[in-house]
Motif scaffolding. Sequence first.
Motif, PDB file in Angstrom:
ATOM      1  N   ASP A  35      11.292 103.710  15.055  1.00  0.00           N
ATOM      2  CA  ASP A  35      12.219 102.792  15.727  1.00  0.00           C
ATOM      3  C   ASP A  35      12.866 103.456  16.942  1.00  0.00           C
ATOM      4  O   ASP A  35      12.986 102.847  18.002  1.00  0.00           O
ATOM      5  N   ALA A  36      13.291 104.703  16.779  1.00  0.00           N
ATOM      6  CA  ALA A  36      13.931 105.418  17.887  1.00  0.00           C
ATOM      7  C   ALA A  36      12.929 105.701  18.997  1.00  0.00           C
ATOM      8  O   ALA A  36      13.249 105.602  20.182  1.00  0.00           O
ATOM      9  N   ASN A  37      11.709 106.017  18.634  1.00  0.00           N
ATOM     10  CA  ASN A  37      10.674 106.266  19.636  1.00  0.00           C
ATOM     11  C   ASN A  37      10.384 104.990  20.427  1.00  0.00           C
ATOM     12  O   ASN A  37      10.170 105.039  21.642  1.00  0.00           O
ATOM     13  N   ALA A  38      10.396 103.855  19.760  1.00  0.00           N
ATOM     14  CA  ALA A  38      10.194 102.576  20.446  1.00  0.00           C
ATOM     15  C   ALA A  38      11.325 102.334  21.440  1.00  0.00           C
ATOM     16  O   ALA A  38      11.092 101.895  22.569  1.00  0.00           O
ATOM     17  N   GLU A  39      12.577 102.637  21.034  1.00  0.00           N
ATOM     18  CA  GLU A  39      13.714 102.500  21.953  1.00  0.00           C
ATOM     19  C   GLU A  39      13.562 103.437  23.147  1.00  0.00           C
ATOM     20  O   GLU A  39      13.850 103.056  24.283  1.00  0.00           O
ATOM     21  N   LEU A  40      13.137 104.656  22.881  1.00  0.00           N
ATOM     22  CA  LEU A  40      12.956 105.628  23.960  1.00  0.00           C
ATOM     23  C   LEU A  40      11.902 105.143  24.951  1.00  0.00           C
ATOM     24  O   LEU A  40      12.109 105.199  26.166  1.00  0.00           O
ATOM     25  N   ASN A  41      10.804 104.636  24.461  1.00  0.00           N
ATOM     26  CA  ASN A  41       9.763 104.114  25.350  1.00  0.00           C
ATOM     27  C   ASN A  41      10.263 102.919  26.156  1.00  0.00           C
ATOM     28  O   ASN A  41       9.927 102.762  27.327  1.00  0.00           O
ATOM     29  N   GLU A  42      11.088 102.083  25.524  1.00  0.00           N
ATOM     30  CA  GLU A  42      11.688 100.935  26.217  1.00  0.00           C
ATOM     31  C   GLU A  42      12.603 101.424  27.351  1.00  0.00           C
ATOM     32  O   GLU A  42      12.576 100.899  28.464  1.00  0.00           O
ATOM     33  N   LEU A  43      13.400 102.445  27.067  1.00  0.00           N
ATOM     34  CA  LEU A  43      14.293 103.004  28.079  1.00  0.00           C
ATOM     35  C   LEU A  43      13.494 103.657  29.211  1.00  0.00           C
ATOM     36  O   LEU A  43      13.782 103.437  30.387  1.00  0.00           O
ATOM     37  N   LEU A  44      12.485 104.431  28.864  1.00  0.00           N
ATOM     38  CA  LEU A  44      11.672 105.106  29.884  1.00  0.00           C
ATOM     39  C   LEU A  44      11.040 104.102  30.849  1.00  0.00           C
ATOM     40  O   LEU A  44      10.918 104.380  32.034  1.00  0.00           O
TER      41      LEU A  44
END
Length: 102
Positions: A55-64
């Motif tokens: 879930d956090a990795n998905a958020e990080l990719n969204e932010l990037l």
Amino acid sequence: MKYIFDLRSIPSSELEKCGGKATSLSLMMQNLKMNIPSGYVITADAFRDGKITEDANAELNELLATLDRLKTYAVRSSAIGEDGAGNSFAGQYETLTDLMVP
């Protein structure tokens, strides 16, 4: 977002999940209106067994995906309790600068 917050608006309920540097920067930005470069913090809840959760990795990719690819960025570690009465490992990790968004 649940795991990643803009330094300017970390909810007070999440500050204990952020490292000392991120918390200090956030409080300075919110209360003292100091001129501090923008940034983000990934909370401790984003990690399990030393790895970022899905879930956090998905958020990080969204932010990037929202970052300007023509700019460079710095990545800095900020651990909870990294420098205190019981331990001292502040500065153990290197700050990475001039990173390009993938």
